[in-house]
Structure formats: C-alpha cells, structure tokens
Write a protein that holds these residues in place. Structure first.
Motif, PDB file in Angstrom:
ATOM      1  N   VAL A   1       4.913  -8.884   7.528  1.00  0.00           N
ATOM      2  CA  VAL A   1       4.493  -7.523   7.220  1.00  0.00           C
ATOM      3  C   VAL A   1       5.640  -6.546   7.409  1.00  0.00           C
ATOM      4  O   VAL A   1       6.428  -6.655   8.354  1.00  0.00           O
ATOM      5  N   TYR A   2       5.706  -5.596   6.504  1.00  0.00           N
ATOM      6  CA  TYR A   2       6.626  -4.475   6.609  1.00  0.00           C
ATOM      7  C   TYR A   2       5.814  -3.196   6.709  1.00  0.00           C
ATOM      8  O   TYR A   2       4.827  -3.016   5.995  1.00  0.00           O
ATOM      9  N   PHE A   3       6.237  -2.298   7.580  1.00  0.00           N
ATOM     10  CA  PHE A   3       5.594  -1.003   7.732  1.00  0.00           C
ATOM     11  C   PHE A   3       6.586   0.107   7.467  1.00  0.00           C
ATOM     12  O   PHE A   3       7.715   0.077   7.963  1.00  0.00           O
ATOM     13  N   GLY A   4       6.138   1.075   6.692  1.00  0.00           N
ATOM     14  CA  GLY A   4       6.945   2.244   6.460  1.00  0.00           C
ATOM     15  C   GLY A   4       6.777   3.257   7.567  1.00  0.00           C
ATOM     16  O   GLY A   4       6.141   3.008   8.596  1.00  0.00           O
ATOM     17  N   ASP A   5       7.348   4.422   7.338  1.00  0.00           N
ATOM     18  CA  ASP A   5       7.314   5.457   8.364  1.00  0.00           C
ATOM     19  C   ASP A   5       5.905   5.965   8.651  1.00  0.00           C
ATOM     20  O   ASP A   5       5.665   6.549   9.713  1.00  0.00           O
ATOM     21  N   SER A   6       4.991   5.780   7.724  1.00  0.00           N
ATOM     22  CA  SER A   6       3.633   6.273   7.897  1.00  0.00           C
ATOM     23  C   SER A   6       2.788   5.412   8.818  1.00  0.00           C
ATOM     24  O   SER A   6       1.680   5.816   9.181  1.00  0.00           O
ATOM     25  N   TRP A   7       3.281   4.237   9.173  1.00  0.00           N
ATOM     26  CA  TRP A   7       2.493   3.326   9.995  1.00  0.00           C
ATOM     27  C   TRP A   7       2.147   3.952  11.338  1.00  0.00           C
ATOM     28  O   TRP A   7       0.982   4.039  11.716  1.00  0.00           O
TER      29      TRP A   7
ATOM     30  N   TRP B   1       0.839  -1.186   0.000  1.00  0.00           N
ATOM     31  CA  TRP B   1       0.000   0.000   0.000  1.00  0.00           C
ATOM     32  C   TRP B   1       0.877   1.239   0.000  1.00  0.00           C
ATOM     33  O   TRP B   1       1.825   1.340   0.788  1.00  0.00           O
ATOM     34  N   PHE B   2       0.551   2.157  -0.880  1.00  0.00           N
ATOM     35  CA  PHE B   2       1.205   3.451  -0.950  1.00  0.00           C
ATOM     36  C   PHE B   2       0.158   4.539  -0.785  1.00  0.00           C
ATOM     37  O   PHE B   2      -1.037   4.302  -0.910  1.00  0.00           O
ATOM     38  N   ARG B   3       0.624   5.733  -0.528  1.00  0.00           N
ATOM     39  CA  ARG B   3      -0.276   6.869  -0.491  1.00  0.00           C
ATOM     40  C   ARG B   3       0.440   8.110  -0.991  1.00  0.00           C
ATOM     41  O   ARG B   3       1.664   8.216  -0.902  1.00  0.00           O
ATOM     42  N   GLN B   4      -0.339   9.028  -1.524  1.00  0.00           N
ATOM     43  CA  GLN B   4       0.190  10.299  -1.962  1.00  0.00           C
ATOM     44  C   GLN B   4      -0.770  11.402  -1.534  1.00  0.00           C
ATOM     45  O   GLN B   4      -1.899  11.472  -2.004  1.00  0.00           O
TER      46      GLN B   4
ATOM     47  N   GLU C   1       5.443   4.727   0.790  1.00  0.00           N
ATOM     48  CA  GLU C   1       4.944   3.394   1.077  1.00  0.00           C
ATOM     49  C   GLU C   1       4.416   3.339   2.501  1.00  0.00           C
ATOM     50  O   GLU C   1       5.071   3.802   3.440  1.00  0.00           O
ATOM     51  N   VAL C   2       3.239   2.762   2.646  1.00  0.00           N
ATOM     52  CA  VAL C   2       2.616   2.623   3.949  1.00  0.00           C
ATOM     53  C   VAL C   2       2.941   1.272   4.569  1.00  0.00           C
ATOM     54  O   VAL C   2       3.373   1.185   5.718  1.00  0.00           O
ATOM     55  N   SER C   3       2.718   0.208   3.796  1.00  0.00           N
ATOM     56  CA  SER C   3       2.897  -1.134   4.329  1.00  0.00           C
ATOM     57  C   SER C   3       2.987  -2.128   3.185  1.00  0.00           C
ATOM     58  O   SER C   3       2.569  -1.850   2.067  1.00  0.00           O
TER      59      SER C   3
END
Length: 123
Positions: free
Chosen positions: A58-64, A36-39, A47-49
């Motif tokens: 599962v991997y989480f980006g900084d937005s998690w 999942w990405f977001r803009q 990247e979100v996750s």
C-alpha cells in the motif's frame, strides 16, 4: 474495457467512519493497481492511497494522515477506502482508478477511472 463504479458516499459526522467502495467489471489478470483520489471543492485532485495486486503493498499520499485504510476483495472485484475519524475538510468527490499491467503504484500508460462518489463530513 474496465468499468469502475464508486459507491458508499453520503453524510457522516466528524469522528465517525465512512467506507467507500469501488466495484470493477473485472480485475485484470497479472499485476495491476487500484488507487483512490479525491477532489474537494476549490481544490486540486489529489491521490489518497493506492494498492498493488502483486503483494498487496500500500502507498498513502499526504491525505492519509494515519486515518485511511485501503483494501481489495478480489472475489467481489471491489476495492475499499475506509475513512476513520473523518473531518469536514475530507468532504470531496472520491474517485477510484485502475492501472492494468502496473507492478507499482502508478499507471504504465493504461488507466481507467470511475465517475466518483461524494462523501460529506459534517461537524
């Protein structure tokens, strides 16, 4: 050809919850990953996750920020991103990506993207 369609976007109040869906025409056999990405307006896509099929790790980006959950329903060819306690700054177009053949959290060269769904968080 893998087609991805996001849904579930809409308006939610801060402190509530919002679940986004990513439905694929198919999930590839063997290893693959869904991300999942977001803009957000005026910001770069991030990247979100990401979840990988081999072990559902599962991997989480900084937005998690300990607020998001990613999951997959293989029977429905659908991945989910659950946003708990969303904030106005979470307002963004959310996109999903599929990485066939990946046994990690990144594409090995093949990737497919959906068009995105807009999630709006009000104060």
């Amino acid at each position: 050809e893998v087609r991805l369609v996001e849904s579930g976007g809409g308006l939610v109040q801060a402190g509530g919850s919002l679940t986004l869906s990513c439905t694929a025409s198919e999930f590839t056999f063997g290893d693959f990953a869904i991300a999942w990405f977001r803009q957000a307006p005026g910001k770069d896509r991030e990247e979100v996750s990401c979840i990988r099929s081999g072990d559902d790790a599962v991997y989480f980006g900084d937005s998690w920020e300990n607020r998001f959950t990613i999951s997959v329903d293989y029977a429905k060819n659908t991945a989910y991103l659950q946003m708990n306690y969303p904030r106005p700054e979470d307002t963004a177009v959310y996109l999903c990506a599929a990485y066939p053949g990946s046994n990690g959290y990144e594409s090995n060269g093949d990737e497919y993207w959906g068009e995105g769904t807009l999630g709006t968080v009000s104060a």
